[in-house]
Design a protein around this motif. Structure first.
Motif, PDB file in Angstrom:
ATOM      1  N   LYS A 151       0.823  -1.197   0.000  1.00 26.92           N
ATOM      2  CA  LYS A 151       0.000   0.000   0.000  1.00 26.92           C
ATOM      3  C   LYS A 151       0.865   1.259   0.000  1.00 26.92           C
ATOM      4  O   LYS A 151       1.918   1.298   0.635  1.00 26.92           O
ATOM      5  CB  LYS A 151      -0.905   0.024   1.239  1.00 26.92           C
ATOM      6  CG  LYS A 151      -2.063  -0.960   1.192  1.00 26.92           C
ATOM      7  CD  LYS A 151      -2.970  -0.775   2.398  1.00 26.92           C
ATOM      8  CE  LYS A 151      -4.148  -1.746   2.332  1.00 26.92           C
ATOM      9  NZ  LYS A 151      -5.057  -1.589   3.499  1.00 26.92           N
ATOM     10  N   ILE A 152       0.388   2.265  -0.745  1.00 23.86           N
ATOM     11  CA  ILE A 152       1.007   3.593  -0.728  1.00 23.86           C
ATOM     12  C   ILE A 152      -0.044   4.586  -0.255  1.00 23.86           C
ATOM     13  O   ILE A 152      -1.173   4.609  -0.760  1.00 23.86           O
ATOM     14  CB  ILE A 152       1.543   3.998  -2.111  1.00 23.86           C
ATOM     15  CG1 ILE A 152       2.692   3.076  -2.548  1.00 23.86           C
ATOM     16  CG2 ILE A 152       2.012   5.450  -2.123  1.00 23.86           C
ATOM     17  CD1 ILE A 152       3.282   3.422  -3.898  1.00 23.86           C
ATOM     18  N   PHE A 153       0.319   5.424   0.723  1.00 26.69           N
ATOM     19  CA  PHE A 153      -0.578   6.427   1.277  1.00 26.69           C
ATOM     20  C   PHE A 153      -0.186   7.791   0.707  1.00 26.69           C
ATOM     21  O   PHE A 153       0.965   8.217   0.795  1.00 26.69           O
ATOM     22  CB  PHE A 153      -0.488   6.417   2.809  1.00 26.69           C
ATOM     23  CG  PHE A 153      -0.795   5.065   3.404  1.00 26.69           C
ATOM     24  CD1 PHE A 153      -2.109   4.682   3.652  1.00 26.69           C
ATOM     25  CD2 PHE A 153       0.235   4.171   3.685  1.00 26.69           C
ATOM     26  CE1 PHE A 153      -2.382   3.424   4.190  1.00 26.69           C
ATOM     27  CE2 PHE A 153      -0.047   2.918   4.228  1.00 26.69           C
ATOM     28  CZ  PHE A 153      -1.360   2.540   4.471  1.00 26.69           C
ATOM     29  N   TRP A 154      -1.188   8.505   0.125  1.00 26.48           N
ATOM     30  CA  TRP A 154      -0.957   9.750  -0.594  1.00 26.48           C
ATOM     31  C   TRP A 154      -1.372  10.936   0.271  1.00 26.48           C
ATOM     32  O   TRP A 154      -2.447  10.927   0.898  1.00 26.48           O
ATOM     33  CB  TRP A 154      -1.762   9.777  -1.896  1.00 26.48           C
ATOM     34  CG  TRP A 154      -1.383   8.692  -2.892  1.00 26.48           C
ATOM     35  CD1 TRP A 154      -1.641   7.370  -2.781  1.00 26.48           C
ATOM     36  CD2 TRP A 154      -0.685   8.869  -4.113  1.00 26.48           C
ATOM     37  NE1 TRP A 154      -1.164   6.684  -3.870  1.00 26.48           N
ATOM     38  CE2 TRP A 154      -0.560   7.582  -4.717  1.00 26.48           C
ATOM     39  CE3 TRP A 154      -0.149   9.979  -4.774  1.00 26.48           C
ATOM     40  CZ2 TRP A 154       0.065   7.394  -5.930  1.00 26.48           C
ATOM     41  CZ3 TRP A 154       0.469   9.785  -6.001  1.00 26.48           C
ATOM     42  CH2 TRP A 154       0.588   8.505  -6.569  1.00 26.48           C
ATOM     43  N   HIS A 155      -0.535  11.983   0.283  1.00 28.77           N
ATOM     44  CA  HIS A 155      -0.810  13.200   1.045  1.00 28.77           C
ATOM     45  C   HIS A 155      -0.527  14.418   0.175  1.00 28.77           C
ATOM     46  O   HIS A 155       0.543  14.511  -0.429  1.00 28.77           O
ATOM     47  CB  HIS A 155       0.063  13.282   2.305  1.00 28.77           C
ATOM     48  CG  HIS A 155      -0.068  12.083   3.197  1.00 28.77           C
ATOM     49  ND1 HIS A 155       0.568  10.871   2.926  1.00 28.77           N
ATOM     50  CD2 HIS A 155      -0.753  11.914   4.372  1.00 28.77           C
ATOM     51  CE1 HIS A 155       0.283  10.003   3.882  1.00 28.77           C
ATOM     52  NE2 HIS A 155      -0.515  10.608   4.776  1.00 28.77           N
ATOM     53  N   LEU A 156      -1.494  15.330   0.110  1.00 30.42           N
ATOM     54  CA  LEU A 156      -1.309  16.594  -0.613  1.00 30.42           C
ATOM     55  C   LEU A 156      -1.260  17.716   0.409  1.00 30.42           C
ATOM     56  O   LEU A 156      -2.223  17.925   1.174  1.00 30.42           O
ATOM     57  CB  LEU A 156      -2.460  16.831  -1.600  1.00 30.42           C
ATOM     58  CG  LEU A 156      -2.396  18.133  -2.403  1.00 30.42           C
ATOM     59  CD1 LEU A 156      -1.164  18.145  -3.311  1.00 30.42           C
ATOM     60  CD2 LEU A 156      -3.667  18.313  -3.244  1.00 30.42           C
ATOM     61  N   ASP A 157      -0.140  18.416   0.428  1.00 28.53           N
ATOM     62  CA  ASP A 157       0.068  19.502   1.395  1.00 28.53           C
ATOM     63  C   ASP A 157      -0.168  18.997   2.820  1.00 28.53           C
ATOM     64  O   ASP A 157      -0.881  19.632   3.633  1.00 28.53           O
ATOM     65  CB  ASP A 157      -0.835  20.696   1.074  1.00 28.53           C
ATOM     66  CG  ASP A 157      -0.554  21.277  -0.304  1.00 28.53           C
ATOM     67  OD1 ASP A 157       0.617  21.248  -0.724  1.00 28.53           O
ATOM     68  OD2 ASP A 157      -1.513  21.740  -0.966  1.00 28.53           O
ATOM     69  N   ASP A 158       0.397  17.799   3.097  1.00 28.05           N
ATOM     70  CA  ASP A 158       0.346  17.154   4.422  1.00 28.05           C
ATOM     71  C   ASP A 158      -1.058  16.717   4.825  1.00 28.05           C
ATOM     72  O   ASP A 158      -1.294  16.381   5.994  1.00 28.05           O
ATOM     73  CB  ASP A 158       0.929  18.083   5.508  1.00 28.05           C
ATOM     74  CG  ASP A 158       2.405  18.366   5.272  1.00 28.05           C
ATOM     75  OD1 ASP A 158       3.111  17.462   4.773  1.00 28.05           O
ATOM     76  OD2 ASP A 158       2.849  19.497   5.562  1.00 28.05           O
ATOM     77  N   LYS A 159      -1.983  16.687   3.895  1.00 26.10           N
ATOM     78  CA  LYS A 159      -3.327  16.191   4.174  1.00 26.10           C
ATOM     79  C   LYS A 159      -3.537  14.877   3.435  1.00 26.10           C
ATOM     80  O   LYS A 159      -3.267  14.769   2.242  1.00 26.10           O
ATOM     81  CB  LYS A 159      -4.387  17.208   3.734  1.00 26.10           C
ATOM     82  CG  LYS A 159      -4.368  18.493   4.557  1.00 26.10           C
ATOM     83  CD  LYS A 159      -5.466  19.438   4.092  1.00 26.10           C
ATOM     84  CE  LYS A 159      -5.437  20.735   4.923  1.00 26.10           C
ATOM     85  NZ  LYS A 159      -6.499  21.683   4.472  1.00 26.10           N
ATOM     86  N   TYR A 160      -4.031  13.868   4.134  1.00 29.40           N
ATOM     87  CA  TYR A 160      -4.242  12.547   3.556  1.00 29.40           C
ATOM     88  C   TYR A 160      -5.333  12.623   2.479  1.00 29.40           C
ATOM     89  O   TYR A 160      -6.410  13.190   2.700  1.00 29.40           O
ATOM     90  CB  TYR A 160      -4.655  11.569   4.665  1.00 29.40           C
ATOM     91  CG  TYR A 160      -5.045  10.198   4.150  1.00 29.40           C
ATOM     92  CD1 TYR A 160      -4.083   9.292   3.731  1.00 29.40           C
ATOM     93  CD2 TYR A 160      -6.390   9.821   4.102  1.00 29.40           C
ATOM     94  CE1 TYR A 160      -4.446   8.029   3.264  1.00 29.40           C
ATOM     95  CE2 TYR A 160      -6.749   8.570   3.627  1.00 29.40           C
ATOM     96  CZ  TYR A 160      -5.775   7.675   3.216  1.00 29.40           C
ATOM     97  OH  TYR A 160      -6.146   6.424   2.760  1.00 29.40           O
ATOM     98  N   VAL A 161      -5.057  12.057   1.267  1.00 31.38           N
ATOM     99  CA  VAL A 161      -6.039  12.078   0.184  1.00 31.38           C
ATOM    100  C   VAL A 161      -6.441  10.684  -0.283  1.00 31.38           C
ATOM    101  O   VAL A 161      -7.370  10.529  -1.076  1.00 31.38           O
ATOM    102  CB  VAL A 161      -5.505  12.887  -1.028  1.00 31.38           C
ATOM    103  CG1 VAL A 161      -5.358  14.362  -0.673  1.00 31.38           C
ATOM    104  CG2 VAL A 161      -4.185  12.313  -1.530  1.00 31.38           C
ATOM    105  N   GLY A 162      -5.745   9.620   0.159  1.00 31.35           N
ATOM    106  CA  GLY A 162      -6.156   8.280  -0.244  1.00 31.35           C
ATOM    107  C   GLY A 162      -4.999   7.316  -0.238  1.00 31.35           C
ATOM    108  O   GLY A 162      -3.851   7.663   0.069  1.00 31.35           O
TER     109      GLY A 162
END
Length: 797
Positions: free
Chosen positions: A748-759
């Motif tokens: 699994k890879i956890f995605w964060h945009l500007d330190d906010k979790y997105v999926g």
């Protein structure tokens, strides 16, 4: 004796004698300088001939006259006819025929008006040059000038002056122009009847007007033929047959086999005003005509897609001479075609046609080997986002295959490594003059057609490369000549001095492997079947397609010839399907079929090569971890090439299914293998196209992860990317698709945009995001704690 000398001196000192002597000296000086250095200064037509001296084309002179430049060659038939008709004692008088003058004077006195002039051909030349009125005084000066002309020139030259400048009716001056205007042939191919008519016209040029005085011209022509028979110059049967020939009628158009070359010649001559306006070119008229027909035949098809213009050039490799020059199709009657534009010399975007030159340079410098893998993954470099034509990626591809398939991303990656400034300088050194802005103006886009080139210089550059390779294996015996790099020419040039050197701008081995890669390109419509026919021509070739489908290019090379073709619209309009492979390449191969087949091919320059071990999987020099190797002859620069960077030792457990470390497995229980491992982003695409590629086994669950390299890589976006997200049909901002690769399947890879979790993603690591305009940070964390982070910017416009 002394007394006699004194008497002479005293006599000379007398005023009358001094005056007489002064007058005589002045008369002598006037006589000697009465003629200008150049007798005729009228403008002449621009005329081009083929390699055998046959007319290719001509344009009217600036004063509206068809006047060809002075020609020293006068056909024997014209000589016999004009002497018999105008000046029967031409070969014997000194420029003035006293008998003819006396007869004319007697006739004019008795008739009380001018009946006969008694002028010789020499005197007529003076009158043609000065255009003085026919008065007795002018006749008197004409006599002396004619005598002076006979001193300056011999009889053959005088006859040539007359033939080149006599009026032949309408706006036609000179035998050469008249022959082509009235009979459509050169003077040496005229019959006795035709030549007799030509000899009549300078005396009565108005007789040639269609519908006027035809009977008078016919009568005079036949009387001259009778005179020629009486003098024994022709026999009775020849005279009878000549009388049956028609006399000149409506002027015929002059040949226009190479109108754009004529246009180029006129432009080039502006810098050399004192040069002759007639040249013998290197053009082969038969080939020129055939190539014109090929272009017209293909134009009939292409114009159905509103593709209006085609240009083609054929060069001789050894000399650089132009054998066929078709600057465009020729339709002057249709202005919408813009067929008057010479595309061969016009700067256009070259598409991918510069890629072989970069490939050769990188081989020369040892930056790659022929089959070195180069990256082929989504790429962003300071806002520049190159894409392959098919929008697909291979992950990694051998350099030679990248060239033969004309892949854009590997080419940009190679230029990034080579440096665009160095490549820009190289192009200037081989004669490319159309890149008139600084190197940083073009940047990496230069290799994809971001600059401008023309068919003349680009075809010449490939001819230079072929010439260097031929000479290295032939007459120069392993050396290089700087004179082998020169622009194409359309006239025969003197042999240049040779300056042989040990090293060349490009080495022969690099050129050889470049042509080898270019030969592997699949021919349009033939797939690979052409290789099974022994009669097929071996051709190294490259196509190019400019952005917006505006230009289609194809350039082919054999040891003897270079053929270049351009297809498009001169106004720059792009058309769907206008690609080099579909439009220009078929025309190029059709032209090659007109040329003699080169049975031989470029000889492999073994003396310019070294044999080294190559890693079979990577194409690099074999390193200590490469197990599968083979020997290969490579350019000398290959000794400086890097060793394989993608083979590494991997520690496995006894089953071979798991990676282990010393933390979880005793070294004595480990199996060590050399493994071919590509970076994650390259591996992501490479393994889908290469089923023999084996991904690394995962780490055994009880083992700590190897932290030496990150198994995760962000494919898109890259660090520092500037991205514009277009608006959708509904007016809302669209989304950007981010892509990542990971070596460990199922993780699994956890995605964060500007330190906010997105999926999160599993196996297929791709997410769609809608960040607002501005600066952003994207962070990826896998289940094992590996982290990747990039900064990018979303543009408002």
């Amino acid at each position: 004796m002394q007394t006699r000398l004194n008497k002479v001196k005293n006599y000379i000192k007398k005023p009358k004698v001094i005056i007489i002597l002064s007058v005589l000296v002045l008369c002598l000086l006037w006589f000697w300088f009465c003629l200008p250095k150049k007798l005729f200064t009228y403008p002449t037509s621009y005329v081009i001939d083929d390699e055998k001296g046959q007319l290719l084309g001509a344009s009217i002179a600036k004063d509206g006259q068809w006047r060809f430049p002075y020609d020293t060659n006068v056909p024997e038939k014209f000589k016999q006819c004009i002497i018999a008709f105008e000046d029967k004692r031409f070969e014997h008088h000194p420029g003035v025929d006293i008998v003819a003058l006396g007869r004319a004077f007697k006739q004019n006195i008795s008739g009380r008006h001018v009946i006969s002039g008694g002028s010789t051909l020499t005197m007529q030349i003076i009158r043609l040059a000065t255009k003085d009125k026919r008065t007795y005084w002018n006749k008197f000066t004409e006599i002396f000038k004619a005598l002076r002309l006979e001193i300056r020139y011999n009889k053959k030259q005088i006859l040539a002056l007359y033939a080149s400048n006599a009026p032949f009716g309408s706006n036609v001056v000179g035998l050469d122009a008249a022959s082509w205007r009235y009979f459509g042939r050169s003077p040496d191919k005229l019959s006795w009847g035709e030549m007799a008519a030509m000899a009549i016209l300078p005396n009565s040029p108005s007789l040639v007007h269609p519908g006027k005085n035809r009977a008078v011209l016919l009568k005079k022509r036949n009387l001259l033929l009778d005179k020629l028979q009486e003098q024994g110059i022709i026999d009775a049967s020849t005279a009878s047959l000549a009388k049956l020939e028609p006399i000149p009628d409506q002027p015929v158009p002059l040949p226009q086999l190479a109108p754009h070359l004529l246009q180029r010649f006129k432009a080039d001559l502006q810098n050399e005003p004192d040069s002759s306006t007639r040249i013998t070119t290197s053009i082969r008229s038969t080939l020129q005509r055939q190539v014109n027909e090929v272009l017209e035949r293909n134009h009939d098809v292409l114009k159905g897609n509103d593709i209006n213009n085609i240009a083609a050039i054929v060069l001789d490799v050894e000399t650089g001479q132009t054998l066929a020059y078709c600057g465009n199709i020729s339709h002057p009657e249709d202005s919408t075609m813009q067929s008057d534009v010479d595309v061969i010399s016009a700067p256009r975007s070259p598409g991918s046609t510069l890629k072989p030159l970069l490939f050769a340079n990188m081989l020369h410098d040892g930056l790659i080997l022929p089959n070195s893998l180069v990256p082929d993954v989504p790429t962003q470099i300071i806002g520049f986002h190159p894409r392959n034509f098919d929008l697909a990626y291979d992950g990694a591809v051998p350099a030679s295959k990248a060239l033969s398939r004309s892949l854009n991303v590997p080419a940009v990656k190679m230029l990034q490594q080579y440096k665009s400034e160095r490549f820009y300088d190289f192009l200037h050194r081989i004669g490319i003059t159309t890149l008139n802005k600084p190197a940083d103006h073009y940047g990496l886009s230069l290799i994809l057609g971001g600059g401008e080139n023309n068919l003349w210089e680009l075809s010449g550059a490939y001819a230079d490369m072929a010439r260097v390779l031929n000479h290295y294996n032939g007459i120069y015996n392993g050396k290089y000549d700087t004179a082998d790099y020169h622009s194409p020419v359309y006239v025969q040039q003197p042999v240049k001095e040779h300056h042989l050197e040990k090293n060349g701008l490009l080495d022969a081995a690099s050129i050889f492997y470049t042509f080898q890669a270019m030969e592997e390109v699949m021919r349009p419509g033939e797939e690979m079947l052409w290789q099974h026919f022994s009669s097929s021509q071996r051709v190294a070739w490259k196509t190019g397609t400019s952005f917006g489908f505006r230009d289609g290019w194809a350039i082919g090379i054999t040891p003897r010839y270079v053929v270049g073709v351009w297809v498009g619209n001169t106004d720059g309009e792009g058309r769907p399907g206008l690609t080099g492979i579909t439009t220009a390449a078929p025309i190029m191969f059709e032209i090659f079929r007109l040329l003699p087949v080169s049975r031989g091919w470029f000889t492999m320059p073994i003396n310019d090569m070294v044999k080294i071990k190559i890693c079979r999987q990577s194409g690099y020099r074999a390193g200590i971890y490469c197990d599968d190797t083979y020997p290969m002859w490579v350019p000398q620069g290959g000794l400086r090439a890097a060793v394989c960077p993608w083979h590494q030792p991997v520690h496995l457990d006894k089953t071979g299914k798991w990676q282990v470390t010393g933390d979880c497995e005793p070294p004595s229980e480990m199996i060590t293998k050399n493994w071919f491992v590509l970076p994650p982003s390259m591996e992501y695409y490479y393994k889908t196209k290469n089923y023999q590629y084996h991904v690394l086994p995962p780490f055994r669950p009880d083992c700590a992860l190897n932290t030496k390299s990150n198994p995760m890589e962000l494919i898109y976006p890259k660090e520092g990317a500037k991205i514009y997200i277009p608006l959708e049909v509904d007016g809302k901002r669209g989304r950007m698709v981010c892509n990542a690769a990971h070596r460990q399947p199922g993780i699994k890879i956890f995605w964060h945009l500007d330190d906010k979790y997105v999926g999160e993603t599993t196996d297929f690591h791709q997410v769609a995001l809608s960040p607002p305009p501005g600066l952003h940070k994207l962070t990826l964390v896998d289940a094992n704690g590996n982290t990747v982070q990039v900064n990018f910017e979303i543009l408002e416009k």
